[in-house]
Design a protein around this motif. Structure first.
Motif, PDB file in Angstrom:
ATOM      1  N   UNK A  62      26.242  25.087  18.102  1.00 29.07           N
ATOM      2  CA  UNK A  62      24.835  24.838  17.808  1.00 29.07           C
ATOM      3  C   UNK A  62      23.993  25.816  18.616  1.00 29.07           C
ATOM      4  N   UNK A  63      22.819  26.111  18.127  1.00 25.72           N
ATOM      5  CA  UNK A  63      21.849  26.913  18.867  1.00 25.72           C
ATOM      6  C   UNK A  63      20.744  25.985  19.332  1.00 25.72           C
ATOM      7  N   UNK A  64      20.346  26.161  20.587  1.00 23.07           N
ATOM      8  CA  UNK A  64      19.374  25.277  21.206  1.00 23.07           C
ATOM      9  C   UNK A  64      18.257  26.120  21.825  1.00 23.07           C
ATOM     10  N   UNK A  65      17.031  25.808  21.496  1.00 22.80           N
ATOM     11  CA  UNK A  65      15.900  26.479  22.133  1.00 22.80           C
ATOM     12  C   UNK A  65      15.725  25.922  23.538  1.00 22.80           C
ATOM     13  N   UNK A  66      15.528  26.824  24.496  1.00 17.65           N
ATOM     14  CA  UNK A  66      15.307  26.411  25.880  1.00 17.65           C
ATOM     15  C   UNK A  66      13.812  26.166  26.063  1.00 17.65           C
ATOM     16  N   UNK A  67      13.414  24.972  26.498  1.00 17.71           N
ATOM     17  CA  UNK A  67      11.991  24.730  26.742  1.00 17.71           C
ATOM     18  C   UNK A  67      11.446  25.766  27.736  1.00 17.71           C
ATOM     19  N   UNK A  68      10.200  26.142  27.560  1.00 21.26           N
ATOM     20  CA  UNK A  68       9.597  27.195  28.381  1.00 21.26           C
ATOM     21  C   UNK A  68       9.777  26.951  29.877  1.00 21.26           C
ATOM     22  N   UNK A  69       9.664  25.729  30.324  1.00 18.94           N
ATOM     23  CA  UNK A  69       9.764  25.438  31.753  1.00 18.94           C
ATOM     24  C   UNK A  69      11.176  25.667  32.311  1.00 18.94           C
ATOM     25  N   UNK A  70      12.184  25.746  31.421  1.00 15.58           N
ATOM     26  CA  UNK A  70      13.564  25.969  31.859  1.00 15.58           C
ATOM     27  C   UNK A  70      14.060  27.394  31.589  1.00 15.58           C
ATOM     28  N   UNK A  71      13.253  28.222  30.936  1.00 17.50           N
ATOM     29  CA  UNK A  71      13.653  29.597  30.666  1.00 17.50           C
ATOM     30  C   UNK A  71      13.752  30.376  31.971  1.00 17.50           C
ATOM     31  N   UNK A  72      14.591  31.393  31.992  1.00 16.82           N
ATOM     32  CA  UNK A  72      14.763  32.196  33.199  1.00 16.82           C
ATOM     33  C   UNK A  72      15.050  33.642  32.818  1.00 16.82           C
ATOM     34  N   UNK A  73      14.931  34.519  33.804  1.00 20.27           N
ATOM     35  CA  UNK A  73      15.213  35.943  33.611  1.00 20.27           C
ATOM     36  C   UNK A  73      16.553  36.279  34.246  1.00 20.27           C
ATOM     37  N   UNK A  74      17.245  37.236  33.620  1.00 20.54           N
ATOM     38  CA  UNK A  74      18.498  37.758  34.173  1.00 20.54           C
ATOM     39  C   UNK A  74      18.587  39.225  33.764  1.00 20.54           C
ATOM     40  N   UNK A  75      19.426  39.971  34.461  1.00 20.40           N
ATOM     41  CA  UNK A  75      19.527  41.409  34.217  1.00 20.40           C
ATOM     42  C   UNK A  75      20.941  41.775  33.794  1.00 20.40           C
ATOM     43  N   UNK A  76      21.030  42.657  32.819  1.00 17.53           N
ATOM     44  CA  UNK A  76      22.310  43.178  32.359  1.00 17.53           C
ATOM     45  C   UNK A  76      22.135  44.659  32.110  1.00 17.53           C
ATOM     46  N   UNK A  77      23.025  45.465  32.676  1.00 17.62           N
ATOM     47  CA  UNK A  77      23.007  46.916  32.503  1.00 17.62           C
ATOM     48  C   UNK A  77      21.629  47.506  32.796  1.00 17.62           C
ATOM     49  N   UNK A  78      20.991  47.009  33.847  1.00 17.83           N
ATOM     50  CA  UNK A  78      19.695  47.531  34.264  1.00 17.83           C
ATOM     51  C   UNK A  78      18.515  47.075  33.435  1.00 17.83           C
TER      52      UNK A  78
END
Length: 95
Positions: A12-28
């Motif tokens: 299943x695909x689940x939308x992450x509520x805005x308050x739980x979204x986060x940033x991460x980095x891949x390959x710069x």
């Protein structure tokens, strides 16, 4: 008929509520993670990966990220799986 059916994956695909979204980095490149793909494994446990868009804009590559160790995200995954199970069990056949 049931013994002829082999389900190889359930996801299943689940939308992450805005308050739980986060940033991460891949390959710069930094991504804002907004969607989870949750799979039920053959043993009944759940696995999840996160996806999102580059913060600099554009579409970016379809790159998966690990979920951070978060009780709130774990609860979201479990609630989504429970909701999906209810919806699957109530299906009304092909349209």
């Amino acid at each position: 008929m049931d013994d002829e059916v082999e389900v190889s994956a359930m996801a299943i695909n689940v939308s992450v509520p805005e308050r739980l979204q986060w940033n991460d980095t891949r390959r710069g490149e930094e991504f804002l993670l907004t969607t989870l793909n949750v799979r039920m494994l053959p043993d009944g446990t759940l696995a999840a990966k996160a996806y999102g868009r580059p913060t600099a804009g554009g579409r970016g590559a379809y790159t998966s990220f690990r979920l951070p160790d978060s009780l709130e995200l774990a609860a979201l995954v479990e609630a989504a799986a429970t909701e999906a199970a209810a919806k699957w069990s109530a299906h009304r056949g092909l349209a």
